[in-house]
Design a protein around this motif. Structure first.
Motif, PDB file in Angstrom:
ATOM      1  N   ASP A 184     -28.032  -5.770 -13.921  1.00 52.51           N
ATOM      2  CA  ASP A 184     -26.956  -5.234 -13.141  1.00 52.51           C
ATOM      3  C   ASP A 184     -27.010  -3.813 -12.994  1.00 52.51           C
ATOM      4  N   GLY A 185     -27.593  -3.604 -11.689  1.00 51.95           N
ATOM      5  CA  GLY A 185     -27.459  -2.076 -11.171  1.00 51.95           C
ATOM      6  C   GLY A 185     -28.666  -1.352 -12.332  1.00 51.95           C
ATOM      7  N   GLY A 186     -29.473  -1.861 -12.876  1.00 51.09           N
ATOM      8  CA  GLY A 186     -30.380  -0.989 -13.971  1.00 51.09           C
ATOM      9  C   GLY A 186     -30.043  -1.235 -15.208  1.00 51.09           C
ATOM     10  N   ARG A 187     -29.132  -1.884 -15.508  1.00 49.26           N
ATOM     11  CA  ARG A 187     -28.898  -2.250 -16.981  1.00 49.26           C
ATOM     12  C   ARG A 187     -29.108  -3.917 -17.182  1.00 49.26           C
ATOM     13  N   ALA A 188     -30.152  -4.135 -18.054  1.00 49.55           N
ATOM     14  CA  ALA A 188     -30.386  -5.514 -18.314  1.00 49.55           C
ATOM     15  C   ALA A 188     -30.002  -6.342 -19.502  1.00 49.55           C
ATOM     16  N   LEU A 189     -29.672  -7.606 -19.025  1.00 48.64           N
ATOM     17  CA  LEU A 189     -29.396  -8.588 -20.294  1.00 48.64           C
ATOM     18  C   LEU A 189     -30.061  -9.738 -20.214  1.00 48.64           C
ATOM     19  N   GLN A 190     -30.960 -10.030 -21.378  1.00 43.22           N
ATOM     20  CA  GLN A 190     -31.429 -11.107 -21.503  1.00 43.22           C
ATOM     21  C   GLN A 190     -30.933 -12.337 -22.112  1.00 43.22           C
ATOM     22  N   ILE A 191     -31.026 -13.384 -21.246  1.00 46.35           N
ATOM     23  CA  ILE A 191     -30.082 -14.724 -21.674  1.00 46.35           C
ATOM     24  C   ILE A 191     -31.016 -15.685 -22.090  1.00 46.35           C
ATOM     25  N   ASP A 192     -30.784 -16.258 -23.382  1.00 43.50           N
ATOM     26  CA  ASP A 192     -31.727 -17.176 -23.546  1.00 43.50           C
ATOM     27  C   ASP A 192     -30.650 -18.395 -24.365  1.00 43.50           C
ATOM     28  N   GLN A 193     -31.126 -19.659 -24.461  1.00 43.48           N
ATOM     29  CA  GLN A 193     -30.407 -20.784 -25.215  1.00 43.48           C
ATOM     30  C   GLN A 193     -31.385 -21.644 -25.742  1.00 43.48           C
ATOM     31  N   GLU A 194     -30.889 -22.441 -26.656  1.00 51.66           N
ATOM     32  CA  GLU A 194     -31.471 -23.475 -27.205  1.00 51.66           C
ATOM     33  C   GLU A 194     -30.673 -24.739 -27.404  1.00 51.66           C
ATOM     34  N   ASN A 195     -31.221 -25.666 -27.079  1.00 55.53           N
ATOM     35  CA  ASN A 195     -30.569 -27.352 -27.067  1.00 55.53           C
ATOM     36  C   ASN A 195     -29.644 -27.448 -25.951  1.00 55.53           C
ATOM     37  N   PHE A 196     -28.957 -26.344 -25.555  1.00 56.14           N
ATOM     38  CA  PHE A 196     -28.535 -26.570 -23.878  1.00 56.14           C
ATOM     39  C   PHE A 196     -29.663 -26.496 -22.851  1.00 56.14           C
ATOM     40  N   THR A 197     -29.575 -27.813 -22.177  1.00 54.48           N
ATOM     41  CA  THR A 197     -30.465 -27.897 -21.172  1.00 54.48           C
ATOM     42  C   THR A 197     -30.512 -27.590 -19.807  1.00 54.48           C
ATOM     43  N   ASP A 198     -28.890 -26.999 -19.482  1.00 54.12           N
ATOM     44  CA  ASP A 198     -28.436 -26.814 -18.237  1.00 54.12           C
ATOM     45  C   ASP A 198     -28.233 -25.285 -18.328  1.00 54.12           C
ATOM     46  N   VAL A 199     -27.999 -24.692 -17.058  1.00 52.33           N
ATOM     47  CA  VAL A 199     -27.500 -23.413 -16.860  1.00 52.33           C
ATOM     48  C   VAL A 199     -26.504 -23.382 -15.706  1.00 52.33           C
ATOM     49  N   VAL A 200     -25.311 -23.015 -15.817  1.00 53.21           N
ATOM     50  CA  VAL A 200     -24.265 -23.114 -14.676  1.00 53.21           C
ATOM     51  C   VAL A 200     -24.363 -21.574 -14.228  1.00 53.21           C
ATOM     52  N   ILE A 201     -24.487 -21.440 -12.855  1.00 62.13           N
ATOM     53  CA  ILE A 201     -24.222 -20.309 -12.322  1.00 62.13           C
ATOM     54  C   ILE A 201     -23.036 -20.471 -11.403  1.00 62.13           C
ATOM     55  N   TRP A 202     -21.698 -19.543 -11.694  1.00 68.11           N
ATOM     56  CA  TRP A 202     -20.646 -19.583 -10.907  1.00 68.11           C
ATOM     57  C   TRP A 202     -20.003 -18.401 -10.595  1.00 68.11           C
ATOM     58  N   ASN A 203     -19.624 -18.212  -9.161  1.00 68.68           N
ATOM     59  CA  ASN A 203     -18.493 -17.309  -8.931  1.00 68.68           C
ATOM     60  C   ASN A 203     -18.082 -17.542  -7.742  1.00 68.68           C
ATOM     61  N   PRO A 204     -16.465 -17.535  -7.903  1.00 71.23           N
ATOM     62  CA  PRO A 204     -15.693 -18.350  -6.870  1.00 71.23           C
ATOM     63  C   PRO A 204     -15.651 -17.805  -5.298  1.00 71.23           C
ATOM     64  N   TRP A 205     -16.145 -16.257  -5.352  1.00 70.95           N
ATOM     65  CA  TRP A 205     -15.996 -15.483  -4.207  1.00 70.95           C
ATOM     66  C   TRP A 205     -14.691 -15.366  -3.743  1.00 70.95           C
ATOM     67  N   GLU A 206     -14.512 -14.630  -2.551  1.00 79.25           N
ATOM     68  CA  GLU A 206     -13.069 -14.014  -2.199  1.00 79.25           C
ATOM     69  C   GLU A 206     -12.063 -15.281  -2.177  1.00 79.25           C
ATOM     70  N   ALA A 207     -12.248 -16.102  -1.356  1.00 78.11           N
ATOM     71  CA  ALA A 207     -11.263 -17.142  -1.199  1.00 78.11           C
ATOM     72  C   ALA A 207     -11.024 -17.850  -2.678  1.00 78.11           C
ATOM     73  N   GLY A 208     -11.762 -18.118  -3.231  1.00 77.70           N
ATOM     74  CA  GLY A 208     -11.849 -18.820  -4.576  1.00 77.70           C
ATOM     75  C   GLY A 208     -11.082 -18.024  -5.551  1.00 77.70           C
ATOM     76  N   ALA A 209     -11.148 -16.540  -5.620  1.00 79.56           N
ATOM     77  CA  ALA A 209     -10.722 -15.958  -6.517  1.00 79.56           C
ATOM     78  C   ALA A 209      -9.238 -15.612  -6.051  1.00 79.56           C
ATOM     79  N   ALA A 210      -8.945 -15.495  -4.701  1.00 83.21           N
ATOM     80  CA  ALA A 210      -7.583 -15.521  -4.368  1.00 83.21           C
ATOM     81  C   ALA A 210      -6.688 -16.716  -4.515  1.00 83.21           C
ATOM     82  N   ALA A 211      -7.180 -17.782  -4.880  1.00 82.69           N
ATOM     83  CA  ALA A 211      -6.426 -18.982  -5.172  1.00 82.69           C
ATOM     84  C   ALA A 211      -6.502 -19.183  -6.821  1.00 82.69           C
ATOM     85  N   LEU A 212      -6.963 -18.127  -7.519  1.00 78.07           N
ATOM     86  CA  LEU A 212      -6.653 -18.313  -9.184  1.00 78.07           C
ATOM     87  C   LEU A 212      -5.548 -17.332  -9.383  1.00 78.07           C
TER      88      LEU A 212
END
Length: 283
Positions: A214-242
């Motif tokens: 994130d612009g120079g700061r880092a976050l490691q993300i790990d998981q156990e037993n969860f086999t999937d990863v969801v990546i989601w961002n609604p973008w402009e139109a999607g956010a406006a609908a929320l």
């Protein structure tokens, strides 16, 4: 200096406030059993919470790390994301071990859940807050006489400075389902993922850590037993609908969710399953 753990209210709703001996902070809502805020010692917040989130003890809170169970999203006949993110949880245990704070929250099936999903269950969410890490572990117990099947996720909203400048590393070569393209199955060929459009992907068989830059700061993300990863961002139109998200806040968040979606989990009577997501600053 000792850690502090206190029960407070946030917009009228009960929350557990934590500050560790090293200076890390977290806020955990008893409504939804949901981590709303977390920052490492001497750092900036890593979880996004919408300024327009609704705190009425009925509506899911937009942000933090909602618990999705026994259904992820609309992948089934139940309400979106299941039955437990809009119900009160209870605090089972709180303790400090070697400067880290551990909270355990729980929720059980009841008449309301049984009217929608006829299975008995017990959930525990254990939240461990350390100086530079956050661990969230979901444990599911089948307390009934019949086998049950479920999907689940920790729907983690991460805060970013500018989503178009953020990079996610560790997804190259993985197969994913593209929900923005009618559920098409694809393979990610890129050494890093950058976001410049709406994204709703379910990556499968994830077995290695990811890193969010994130612009120079880092976050490691790990998981156990969860086999999937969801990546989601609604973008402009999607956010406006929320209604519970400012229109431009799609630029300030990126969901990276530990999930079990592609292959539902089956639990026999009295059996247990657990899944964990770990966030480590500086990974």
């Amino acid at each position: 200096m000792k850690s502090t753990i206190s029960t407070e209210t946030l917009h009228g709703q009960p929350v557990i406030q934590v500050r560790t001996a090293e200076g890390a902070e977290a806020t955990v809502s008893l409504f939804g059993g949901q981590v709303l805020h977390w920052q490492a010692a001497a750092g900036r917040p890593w979880l996004y919470l919408s300024d327009q989130a609704v705190f009425d003890a009925r509506t899911a809170i937009r942000g933090g790390a909602p618990v999705c169970f026994p259904q992820f999203a609309a992948h089934g006949p139940l309400p979106r994301h299941g039955l437990v993110r809009t119900r009160p949880w209870r605090l089972i245990d709180q303790r400090e071990v070697d400067g880290q704070v551990m909270l355990t929250l729980g929720i059980d099936s009841d008449d309301t859940s049984l009217s929608l999903w006829p299975y008995l269950f017990s959930l525990e969410l254990t939240v461990n807050i350390g100086g530079n890490r956050l661990d969230m572990e979901l444990e599911v117990t089948n307390t009934g006489a019949d086998a049950l099947e479920f999907t689940a996720a920790l729907h983690t909203y991460l805060r970013v400075g500018e989503v178009e400048l953020a990079e996610v590393h560790g997804l190259k070569g993985l197969h994913y389902t593209d929900q923005c393209d009618g559920g098409a199955r694809k393979t990610d060929p890129m050494p890093m993922l950058q976001i410049d459009d709406p994204i709703d992907r379910i990556y499968h068989d994830v077995r290695r850590p990811m890193v969010l830059d994130d612009g120079g700061r880092a976050l490691q993300i790990d998981q156990e037993n969860f086999t999937d990863v969801v990546i989601w961002n609604p973008w402009e139109a999607g956010a406006a609908a929320l209604a519970d998200m400012p229109d431009k806040d799609f630029r300030r968040m990126l969901c990276i969710e530990a999930a079990a979606v592609k292959t539902p989990i089956t639990l026999a009577a009295d059996a247990q399953w657990w899944g964990r997501q770990s966030l480590l600053v500086g990974g």
